[in-house]
Design an enzyme around this catalytic site. Structure first.
Site, PDB file in Angstrom:
ATOM      1  N   ALA A 146     -45.743  58.828   2.950  1.00 13.90           N
ATOM      2  CA  ALA A 146     -45.497  59.210   1.557  1.00 13.90           C
ATOM      3  C   ALA A 146     -45.144  60.684   1.482  1.00 13.90           C
ATOM      4  O   ALA A 146     -45.630  61.494   2.273  1.00 13.90           O
ATOM      5  CB  ALA A 146     -46.715  58.925   0.690  1.00 13.90           C
ATOM      6  N   ASP A 147     -44.286  61.001   0.537  1.00 12.04           N
ATOM      7  CA  ASP A 147     -44.003  62.400   0.229  1.00 12.04           C
ATOM      8  C   ASP A 147     -44.805  62.875  -0.971  1.00 12.04           C
ATOM      9  O   ASP A 147     -45.049  64.063  -1.119  1.00 12.04           O
ATOM     10  CB  ASP A 147     -42.508  62.588  -0.026  1.00 12.04           C
ATOM     11  CG  ASP A 147     -41.718  62.535   1.266  1.00 12.04           C
ATOM     12  OD1 ASP A 147     -41.372  63.610   1.780  1.00 12.04           O
ATOM     13  OD2 ASP A 147     -41.475  61.430   1.782  1.00 12.04           O
ATOM     14  N   ARG A 148     -45.204  61.928  -1.815  1.00 10.87           N
ATOM     15  CA  ARG A 148     -46.070  62.270  -2.947  1.00 10.87           C
ATOM     16  C   ARG A 148     -46.720  60.994  -3.473  1.00 10.87           C
ATOM     17  O   ARG A 148     -46.039  60.011  -3.748  1.00 10.87           O
ATOM     18  CB  ARG A 148     -45.277  62.953  -4.065  1.00 10.87           C
ATOM     19  CG  ARG A 148     -46.131  63.463  -5.223  1.00 10.87           C
ATOM     20  CD  ARG A 148     -45.258  64.086  -6.314  1.00 10.87           C
ATOM     21  NE  ARG A 148     -44.549  65.256  -5.862  1.00 10.87           N
ATOM     22  CZ  ARG A 148     -44.820  66.505  -6.259  1.00 10.87           C
ATOM     23  NH1 ARG A 148     -45.809  66.722  -7.104  1.00 10.87           N
ATOM     24  NH2 ARG A 148     -44.100  67.523  -5.812  1.00 10.87           N
ATOM     25  N   ALA A 157     -44.002  58.152  -4.044  1.00  2.87           N
ATOM     26  CA  ALA A 157     -42.634  58.535  -3.691  1.00  2.87           C
ATOM     27  C   ALA A 157     -42.536  58.628  -2.175  1.00  2.87           C
ATOM     28  O   ALA A 157     -43.338  59.306  -1.531  1.00  2.87           O
ATOM     29  CB  ALA A 157     -42.273  59.873  -4.326  1.00  2.87           C
TER      30      ALA A 157
END
Length: 385
Positions: A255-257, A265
């Site tokens: 995950a990036d966020r 995200a």
């Protein structure tokens, strides 16, 4: 020997040029925050944890250089302003990845608190920053090992294949291994932990268009570590899940966020994998350290999605077939066009997977699952009631 995306010692930072992996292994020296910004923006380094580490260490190198040559201001106010300005600048390199902004906030707070202790000089603030940035590098690698073990245990205990005592198959997307972190990896760390506990039957990785991080980077790591694995194109995922004999227990992604409600995200293509997992009854798991969790953002619709150049979709880079097997210095990388000239292109780097498609969020302190109301309570991972 494990792969390293980041080589660091005080006064020296080198970043593996992931645009040339797996064909060429070349390290780019980084000596300033500006150079750090560019290697991140141009995707020489990628992966949310690695981005954060490279960013904060690039400023560490710059501050060390200023101190070594006695060019750093002696005034604490000036050094504080300098550090805060550089951190704000570094955050603009990849806005979707929360690890970078999280690291920047933590380091800003540390510098501001250090300024309130005694009567510090500018060097005191710079040294405090450097020590804290170096600790982030060490902590990330340790956290990933714990995360990998938690994820592997969860898959074994919560999937039909695992409960039967059989080895499990796992599909992953993009690159979440040693090349995307300070070491071991997040989703790929889970796969490594499954292998270490003799619970992995087979790993599958998507090519991950348009940047091909799966084909170039994840496949590179899987081959390097001798993990039984198969590469598929992104469009083959549904057919793979439909194969009853594949023994797929889970799809594990990084995950990036991850925002407060669990919306996640991650690399473009993650959302469609979650939809496929739901339909086929396969567990869908997000593996990410707590630095990736953004409790300040409530829902996925509030996440800024970076859009990148059209050329990343219409062109592809690789070595000439005739160069394969040659020494690195004799390999020529060439870029060719693969799309019809004049076609319009939409190229979002990420998509958002709704929380209700996610079965578990694995971190370095444990696994978050939805409660009886079908909601994640991610604040509990941070000790909040």
């Amino acid at each position: 020997m494990s792969l390293q995306s980041i080589r660091y010692k005080r006064g020296m930072l080198q970043v593996l040029d992931q645009l040339q992996v797996p064909h060429v292994e070349r390290y780019i020296p980084v000596s300033t925050a500006k150079e750090g910004w560019h290697v991140i923006k141009e995707m020489h380094v990628r992966g949310a944890p690695a981005i954060a580490i490279v960013a904060v260490l690039s400023l560490s190198i710059e501050l060390t250089e200023l101190m070594d040559h006695e060019k750093l201001s002696t005034e604490a106010d000036e050094v504080e302003a300098y550090i805060l300005e550089k951190l704000d600048y570094l955050v603009t390199s990849r806005p979707t990845a929360v690890n970078l902004s999280d690291a920047a906030i933590k380091l800003k707070t540390l510098v501001q608190k250090r300024k309130q202790i005694g009567d510090p000089k500018g060097k005191d603030l710079a040294e405090a920053y450097v020590e804290a940035a170096e600790k982030m590098l060490i902590d990330d690698a340790m956290d990933n090992h714990r995360l990998g073990d938690f994820g592997a245990t969860w898959i074994v205990n919560n999937t039909p294949v695992g409960k039967e005592g059989k080895k499990v198959g796992v599909l992953t997307h993009c690159n979440t291994g040693s090349l995307a972190t300070a070491g071991y990896g997040t989703a790929l760390g889970v796969i490594r932990s499954l292998l270490a506990s003799d619970k992995l039957e087979h790993a599958y990785c998507t090519e991950t268009r348009p940047y091909n991080q799966g084909a170039r980077l994840t496949a590179f790591e899987l081959v390097h570590d001798k993990i039984p694995a198969t590469l598929i194109t992104d469009s083959m995922a549904a057919s793979l899940l439909a194969q009853k004999g594949a023994g797929l227990a889970a799809i594990v992604v990084g995950a990036d966020r991850v925002v407060a409600n669990g919306d996640t995200a991650n690399k473009i293509g993650t959302y469609q994998l979650a939809v496929l997992a739901k339909y086929h009854g396969v567990k869908f798991i997000v593996a990410a350290p707590r630095t990736t969790i953004d409790l300040r953002t409530k829902e996925g619709e509030d996440i800024i999605i970076e859009e990148r150049a059209k050329s990343e979709v219409t062109r592809i880079t690789g070595p000439r077939i005739s160069d394969l097997g040659k020494n690195e210095e004799n390999i020529t990388l060439e870029t060719v066009n693969i799309a019809a000239p004049g076609i319009d292109v939409w190229n979002p780097a990420f998509d958002v997977t709704p929380y209700d498609l996610i079965d578990a969020i694995v971190t370095e302190v444990g696994v978050a699952e939805k409660n009886a109301d079908g909601l994640f309570q991610l604040e509990k991972l941070f000790g909040f009631p």
